[in-house]
Enzyme design. Sequence first.
Site, PDB file in Angstrom:
ATOM      1  N   SER A 332      -1.527 122.489 -21.147  1.00 32.78           N
ATOM      2  CA  SER A 332      -2.930 122.762 -20.840  1.00 32.78           C
ATOM      3  C   SER A 332      -3.016 123.721 -19.651  1.00 32.78           C
ATOM      4  CB  SER A 332      -3.667 121.451 -20.528  1.00 32.78           C
ATOM      5  OG  SER A 332      -3.097 120.816 -19.400  1.00 32.78           O
ATOM      6  N   TYR A 333      -4.235 124.060 -19.262  1.00 32.48           N
ATOM      7  CA  TYR A 333      -4.452 125.056 -18.211  1.00 32.48           C
ATOM      8  C   TYR A 333      -3.748 124.630 -16.920  1.00 32.48           C
ATOM      9  CZ  TYR A 333      -6.917 128.630 -15.543  1.00 32.48           C
ATOM     10  OH  TYR A 333      -7.227 129.723 -14.773  1.00 32.48           O
TER      11      TYR A 333
END
Length: 843
Positions: A332-333
């Site tokens: 994820s980010y």
Amino acid sequence: MGPVVLMVAEKPSVAETIAHKLNTRGVRTRKALNGIPVHEWDGVFFGQNVLFRMTAVTGHVYGMDFPGKYNLWDKVDPADLFECPTIKNESNEKQKVPIMLRSEARSAQYLILWLDCDKEGENICFEIVDILQDSLTLIPGKTLFRARFSALTTPDLKKAIESLTVPNENESKSVDARQELDLRIGCCFTRFQTKVFHGKYGSFDSSLVSYGPCQTPTLGFCVKRHDIIQQFVPEKFWTIRISVKLDDAKDIELDWKRGRIFDKQLGEYFLQLLKDSKVAIVSECKKKECTKKRPLGLNTVEMLRLASSKLGLSPHHTMMIAERLYTQGYISYPRTETTHYPAAFDYRGVLGQFGKHHEWGNFVKWDEIVSPLKGHDAGDHSPITPLVATNSNSFHDSDSSRLYSFIVQYFISTVSTDCIYLETIIEFKIRDESFTFQGKEILIPGFTRVYPFNVISNSELIPQVTIDANYAITEKRLHESETKPPDYLTESELISLMEKHGIGTDASIPVHINNICMRNYVSLLAGRKLAPTDLGTILVHGYLKIDPELVLPTMRSAVEKQLDLIAKGEQTLSRVVDHTLDIFKAKFLYFVKNIAGMDELFEASFSKSAGSGKPFSRCGKCKRYMKLVSFNTSRLHCSVCNETHNVPQNGALRAFNDIRCPLDDFELIEWNGGARDKSYTFCPYCINNPPFEDMKKGSSCSKCSHQTCKFSYAMNGISYCGECEDGLLVLDVASGPKWKISCNNPKCSVFLSVFDGSRRVRVLADEECESCSAQLLKTDLPKKGEEGEKKGCIYCSSEFQPYVEKRLVVSQRRGGRGRGGRGRGRGRGRRRGRGRRGGRDSP
């Protein structure tokens, strides 16, 4: 054709991923006019058939700068940069991003911005809006939208397009404010420092002496630890070491409950008390069940910290890898301050794919899976989470493989049970002294079975004992050790300090650390420790000397809080920027006024480099040539002894080959101020380290009372000075053929020019003038009707008077040539005689 929905991502690779995740029926791809791919597909938006058109920028489209005329360093006062205009230029003109965006927006009716969901992403959103405001009718919430997402997965991306919002202008303005402050403050100080120091010192080869509002406090942390190490004074301490034999014939070492003491005699006293003791008696045995909590969700700072300390990866390199793993869809980010998973987070669904994977399946024990702990919710992105289960060896480089494996194992640890361990503390008594043994035994491994790094370990041996049992003492000794300084800061520790004091953001921390490394302010040692260089240390010490707030974290921390208020809409950009610039401008002007304080530190370090200067005279210690370093001030430097010797300034220096000081064997040097100033001989060691009590630092040979050196006043003194209270007129025997007799009082400006052109002049140390008690001189007079050597007094001998001229040092008294009758009657009757070698007349 229906309406066109233009969508813009931050990178071409992200645009491609989003396009293929949102549409599975086929995407048409072409190249825009600047070569950036454009992906198109048919779909439905707001209940109508549309053409989705997906493209990308390449980071920031614009960068803030000064107009051209303000980039001429030599023609612009750095202080003007606080108030001059700023402009925004294209970050990469060759890419023609604005032209491309306007071209792709011609037939569009809607704009959806898919930039990274952080403040920098919001700022890029408004850069794109500014570019397209004349091409599209942009109404927030109607034709202008912002997609917010934390991962490049199909569920996240579809959820983002179904819950579109609008760009956050306040967060964008906080970035504008940060850019302007960093540009103005950084450039102003950097230009001034560089202009002052670059090229000034031979051994200083840095082309840029930079200052940064975040970079400099970051360096300050490293130098503060360096100073603690340098100032640390080791102190010896003692402790009693006891070993006892257990029933199973194994020895264990006990810790003295008093710990360590700093008095050896006291330690010996306690050891003597135990001298006759043969056994240690168990007085107490405590067992306590303890819990080691599972980790919180992984945020950026913790990832950077652990990657540096455990994986050996620099913060800058770690972020590059993490961003690549994100754009490839593996995690994820990676930029987030949050450690709390959202309530709707399906952690079991994510675990499912890892539980079925042959490499990660052994780490997922479903009976040990629990809900993650509640952490800090910063309101940005969810904690960093692995999204795709793949083999760790499937990556092209080992660093990506190791970081991916770490993120996977860390995530599984956050949803595994806590670790339960038993802590045992056994207390032994020997006479009245207490000793302890402490050990830990893991009962339920929990998350430690998965966690990639060791957090708690089993003690090798926890003895089974009973109260009041006796155990034989096998060793008794007084152990000597000494306190040790802390080590240099590691990157991991530096990251923690930056987070604690609010220096930088989760995205900029790696940049600041990388900057101080690349600019040679710190050196990276083994174990990823950061040791300041001479340059880094001098800069920080200089700031501390002039204005500590320039380097302490308090100023930047306060600025960061103001920037956060802009992002929250609680403060305006103009007020924060104007207030901050007013403060820093005042600090800059004070810094300029007091730059000499930092210059002194530069001189002390860089002027004594062996690579500077030219060979000049021999050192009395190593007999090698010392170099004369002449930049701001002249100094002699011996590269073998690594010593620097100050020399007189503002005159010509001439070395004497093989004429040495009888006290220290340094070669003597003559200083000559020219025709209108004094001249004298000095020893470079004695002038800095006076050999006699009546000599002061800076004294030349004319103040030395050595009884046999031909350069001392004992051999060349003539008379007391008639112009000052305690000066002595001394012949400079090295000044011929333009001979000078100078007052050896540094504050007196009197000197005599004598016997110009004579080949030899000497003081007759054993002969005095019968009239005035001055020492007689012997010289071969210049050929002006008088020939041959003559002996006489410079005051009383008529044949000498045409060759004696009194002068005053011009630098202290302009035009001071007063001849005064060519020496006749000068100071007559005022202690003219000097007495004999240390037996001077009383004043």
